[in-house]
Structures are given as C-alpha cells and as structure tokens.
Write a protein that holds these residues in place. Structure first.
Motif, PDB file in Angstrom:
ATOM      1  N   LYS A  78      -2.613   7.492  14.302  1.00 14.53           N
ATOM      2  CA  LYS A  78      -1.165   7.313  14.234  1.00 14.53           C
ATOM      3  C   LYS A  78      -0.655   6.548  15.448  1.00 14.53           C
ATOM      4  O   LYS A  78       0.262   5.724  15.347  1.00 14.53           O
ATOM      5  N   LYS A 123      -1.737   2.846  15.019  1.00 14.60           N
ATOM      6  CA  LYS A 123      -0.980   2.139  14.001  1.00 14.60           C
ATOM      7  C   LYS A 123       0.289   1.511  14.556  1.00 14.60           C
ATOM      8  O   LYS A 123       0.841   0.578  13.977  1.00 14.60           O
ATOM      9  N   SER A 145      -2.135  -0.033   6.908  1.00 12.83           N
ATOM     10  CA  SER A 145      -1.491   0.866   5.962  1.00 12.83           C
ATOM     11  C   SER A 145      -1.863   2.306   6.283  1.00 12.83           C
ATOM     12  O   SER A 145      -3.030   2.632   6.522  1.00 12.83           O
ATOM     13  N   SER A 146      -0.858   3.180   6.277  1.00 10.52           N
ATOM     14  CA  SER A 146      -1.131   4.598   6.508  1.00 10.52           C
ATOM     15  C   SER A 146      -2.021   5.174   5.410  1.00 10.52           C
ATOM     16  O   SER A 146      -2.825   6.081   5.654  1.00 10.52           O
ATOM     17  N   GLN A 147      -1.877   4.654   4.183  1.00  7.25           N
ATOM     18  CA  GLN A 147      -2.721   5.126   3.100  1.00  7.25           C
ATOM     19  C   GLN A 147      -4.180   4.750   3.328  1.00  7.25           C
ATOM     20  O   GLN A 147      -5.085   5.547   3.061  1.00  7.25           O
ATOM     21  N   GLY A 204      -5.410   7.031   6.034  1.00  6.61           N
ATOM     22  CA  GLY A 204      -5.595   8.369   5.492  1.00  6.61           C
ATOM     23  C   GLY A 204      -6.828   8.468   4.611  1.00  6.61           C
ATOM     24  O   GLY A 204      -7.582   9.446   4.688  1.00  6.61           O
ATOM     25  N   ASP A 237       3.860   0.863   5.236  1.00  7.77           N
ATOM     26  CA  ASP A 237       3.544   1.908   4.276  1.00  7.77           C
ATOM     27  C   ASP A 237       4.115   1.571   2.908  1.00  7.77           C
ATOM     28  O   ASP A 237       5.014   0.750   2.769  1.00  7.77           O
ATOM     29  N   CYS A 287      -1.352  14.275   5.429  1.00 10.51           N
ATOM     30  CA  CYS A 287      -0.064  13.640   5.139  1.00 10.51           C
ATOM     31  C   CYS A 287       0.999  14.065   6.148  1.00 10.51           C
ATOM     32  O   CYS A 287       1.856  13.258   6.525  1.00 10.51           O
ATOM     33  N   LEU A 298       0.238  12.052   9.432  1.00  9.54           N
ATOM     34  CA  LEU A 298       0.428  10.600   9.306  1.00  9.54           C
ATOM     35  C   LEU A 298       1.797  10.210   8.766  1.00  9.54           C
ATOM     36  O   LEU A 298       2.111   9.026   8.660  1.00  9.54           O
ATOM     37  N   VAL A 332       2.898  10.495   5.697  1.00 11.45           N
ATOM     38  CA  VAL A 332       2.701   9.836   4.410  1.00 11.45           C
ATOM     39  C   VAL A 332       3.236  10.755   3.308  1.00 11.45           C
ATOM     40  O   VAL A 332       2.933  11.951   3.308  1.00 11.45           O
ATOM     41  N   TYR A 347       0.465   9.551  -1.798  1.00 13.38           N
ATOM     42  CA  TYR A 347      -0.890   9.430  -1.273  1.00 13.38           C
ATOM     43  C   TYR A 347      -1.905  10.033  -2.250  1.00 13.38           C
ATOM     44  O   TYR A 347      -2.975   9.458  -2.472  1.00 13.38           O
TER      45      TYR A 347
END
Length: 472
Positions: free
Chosen positions: A130, A133, A139-141, A144, A221, A435, A438, A440, A445
């Motif tokens: 995190k 980023k 991308s957070s996805q 993750g 995201d 989640c 992050l 998300v 997700y």
C-alpha cells in the motif's frame, strides 16, 4: 439405531446451517447436539452426552497438543508485532523497490519469510504494498491478487512450520483412524500434497497475472479512485505494527521465524534419526505435531529472552502473548466441535451406513472429483478452508476407503476444495483482511478473482478425474 440412516442426520444438519448462518460454529454445534440426543434421547441425557464427547476428545494427547500449538503460535506472532518486527520488515524492504516488476517480485519473494499463516502473511506484506502504490502506478486489484495467491494456496502446500500443518495432519489422522487405517497420518498427508491441484494451478495463474498480464487501468483502482493523494497516516491505522510507540526492528520478526523453521527441520530429523534408515526416513517417522511444539517452545523462550534484553516489559510481553493466543479461540472451538462431532457420528454408525447404502451411488473413479466439487460449493458459501476440511474429511475418507479409491488423492481433493473457498469466497477472512488493508471494495475484488478461480477449479476437476482413472 447404529448403522441406520439417522447416522447421517448430524452432517445433514451441519452443512445447511453453516451455509445459512455463514458461520461454521453454529452448524457444528447443532450437528453435535443432534447427534448426542440421538445417542441419549432424554432431556438431560443429551446434554450430558454432549459434555462427555467434548471432554473425552479434548483430553486426547494429539488434540490437546494441537490446541496448545495454535495458541502459542498465535501468541508468538503477536509478540513479533508488538516488538516492532513487522514494522521493521516493512521499513527494511519498502525502500528498495523502485519498479512495478520489482514490487511484484517482492510479493512473491516475501513468501519465503511469511508462509507460516495466510493472515499473518497478508498483514505483513499488504501494508508494504500500500505504501509502494503511492509512488508506483499499480492496480490495487493486481496487488491484492498477487498477495492472495501467495497466501492460503501456498501455505497449504508447505509441510512444516505453519499453523496449518498440525490441523491438517490431525484431521487426516482422525479420519483414517475411523476407517481402521493406522498408517502415519503425516506420511499420508505428505503424499496428498501433490494432489492439491487447485493450489498448484491458481499459483501458476498468479504468476501469469503478476508478471505477464497487462492491466489497462494499472494506474488506478477499478472504481476510478487514485490513492496517491491519501495520507500515509491512514495506513498506520490498519495495524498495531504501525503504532507510534512501536519500534522498527526487523530482527524481532526474522529471528523467531528463522529459529522455528530451523528447529522444526532439525528436530524432525533428530527425534527419529537413531531408529531411521536414512535422512528422509527420519522425517517420515517423526511425530510432526510433537516436533513443531518442541520447536515452537524453544523459539518462544529464546524470543522472550531476546525481547527482554531489548528492555521490553515482561508485563507487556505477557499481555500481548495472551492477546494473540486469544485471537484463535474461535478456531480452537471449531476444532473441539469437529472432533466431538466426528466421534458421535462414528458411534451412530456413520461409516458402516455409508458402506452399506451410499457407496454404490458414486463410482470409484468419480469420488475425488465429486468430493472436490462438493467442497468447493461448501467452502465458497462458508468462506473457511478449515471449516470445509473439518466437515468434509470424515465423509471423503470413508467414501474413498469403502470404494477402494486412492486415499491420498481424495484427501488432496478435500484440501484443494477448502483452499478454493478460502481464496475465492468474499466471506473468507483472508479476502476481508486484504480488502480492508488495501482499501479495495470487497465484492468488486471478489468478482475480479472469480474468473481465475473458476478456471483453476475447472482444470482441477478434470485432473482429479484423470488421476482417479490412473490410480484406480
């Protein structure tokens, strides 16, 4: 009443209640309570029988050792957080990553030091990513998914020094004993690992997603939020490891992890080396739960001494150790109910009834694929690998034994199905934890990783079918 259809009732109650409540404990308790009243059908007799089954199974040596291991392991992890081990590890590696590929590589390499427990791995590496980023367009996805695929699917494949091994071996041993198989439960568990097809396939898919698949929206995201403008202080609220009074000492994490791993390896050889024919034979003959307990207590004593030398308060160490252990009370309760339910269902004639009435419905070649698919459905709705394994293992081993199917293949199918739910389900504690850290959206997700999960599950089903034909 023995060997009649009523022996199925406890399990028929467990699964729908677990699915409807989205909790394993209520289903297990209801099944156990019903089973006890079937054994002793009077007002107070059923309660007395329930208490008896719980108490008798708790005091079994392997079961109580399993509970001690889980509690002490969780307490040790809590100490590494409190003494700044996780924060130090974050600070140590976070400054060295400059590119997206390096960030992905960090996620995968960090598995070497955080394979002990999926949630432990998530709360260790997710905060690092995190932070990264904020200066890398990722991308957070995608982040993750890489963390997710290297958590539960990896941990279930590691046969030493994890919080899973003792539980998996215990479940395997209990199910084998119920059908009269007295072979080493650890040895059979080891042989089942290559048959956890879902873990192996989803890891391969994870490598593709991490290093080869391009994401069109890799700079932000899916909901359009760019997180670069969020303050780093928000991250510090995610974990105790980022409290202002927590020091930054990576050795307080790396030293205990190294000691518990090395001592487990050494003691696995040492305990049986004088009676074994070779190095590998010593590992096979070793009592894994006893070895891990020995290694864990040695590590705990050394870690506490190491922390005291650093002038951490003994009162604070004790408080955080107990706090960490208490976090696994729900798991300990679940184990207790699984053991008791397995015992009462067997006393009602569960295995004999399966052998006499249900075996002919499923050809031997379809046992492993059917067990895997049933477990996938169950684990997706309850979101728990451990719960799925506990519910499904007795039935699966009984089916395999009575039909002549390969036991290790079917056990691998049980473990693979639980892994599917822990990875794919939005109810999984791994998914929820990831989640949360992050930032998300949970359902988005979960939807994102559903397609690769189904692909891996589909391939796994085919492989279980092929393996069943070849292994008989």
């Amino acid at each position: 009443m023995d060997n009649s259809w009523v022996s199925l009732l406890p399990f028929l109650v467990v699964i729908p209640i677990a699915i409807l409540s989205r909790q394993v404990l209520p289903g297990l308790f209801a099944g156990l309570l019903l089973g006890c009243y079937l054994k002793q059908p009077d007002l107070f007799g059923g309660i007395q029988t329930l208490i008896s089954y719980i108490a008798d199974n708790l005091v079994k040596p392997n079961n109580i050792r399993m509970i001690i291991f889980l509690y002490v392991f969780a307490g040790l992890i809590s100490l590494t957080q409190m003494t700044g081990g996780i924060k130090g590890f974050v600070d140590l590696v976070g400054r060295k990553v400059k590119t997206k590929r390096a960030a992905m590589l960090l996620i995968w390499l960090s598995t070497l030091g955080t394979f002990n427990n999926p949630n432990f791995r998530i709360v260790t590496i997710a905060p690092i990513m995190k932070i990264l980023k904020k200066r890398l367009p990722m991308s957070s996805q995608k982040i993750g998914f890489a963390i997710d695929v290297t958590s539960n699917p990896v941990v279930v494949l590691v046969p030493i020094a994890t919080a899973f091994v003792g539980y998996m071996v215990s479940l395997t041993g209990t199910a084998l004993q119920k059908v009269g198989i007295n072979d080493s439960s650890y040895s059979i568990y080891l042989k089942s690992i290559p048959f956890n097809f879902f873990s192996l396939i989803i890891i391969a898919i994870g490598i593709y997603y991490s290093f080869f698949k391009d994401f069109a929206n890799d700079t932000e995201d899916p909901d359009g939020r760019n997180l670069n403008d969020q303050k780093e202080e928000e991250l510090k609220k995610c974990l105790q490891a980022y409290e202002k009074d927590t020091p930054s000492k990576p050795c307080n994490l790396l030293l205990p992890l190294s000691v518990v791993l090395l001592m487990t390896l050494f003691l696995s050889w040492w305990d049986e080396h004088s009676q074994a024919s070779g190095f590998i034979d010593a590992f096979v003959k070793a009592d894994p739960l006893n070895v891990m307990l020995e290694a864990l207590f040695i590590t705990l004593m050394l870690a506490i001494f190491f922390y005291l030398v650093q002038r951490f308060s003994i009162a604070k160490l004790v408080t955080h150790f107990v706090k960490g252990g208490n976090e696994l009370v729900s798991v300990i309760l679940m184990l207790t109910l699984v053991w008791a339910l397995s015992a009462v269902s067997e006393d009602l004639g569960f295995s004999n009834y399966i052998a006499a009435h249900l075996i002919g419905w499923i050809p031997a070649a379809f046992i492993a694929p059917v067990v895997f698919l049933l477990g996938c459905v169950l684990s997706y709705f309850i979101g728990s690998s451990w719960g799925t394994w506990g519910l499904l293992m007795p039935l699966a081993v009984t089916l395999a034994h009575q039909t002549g199917s390969d036991i290790t293949l079917v056990i691998g199918a049980v473990f693979a199905s639980g892994t599917f739910g822990a990875f794919a389900s939005p109810l999984s504690d791994n998914t929820v934890t990831l989640c949360t850290i992050l930032d998300v959206p949970l359902m988005e997700y979960a939807h994102f990783k559903l397609r690769p999960s189904f692909i891996a599950a589909g391939i796994s089903t085919i492989l279980f079918g092929i393996a069943s034909l070849f292994l008989g």
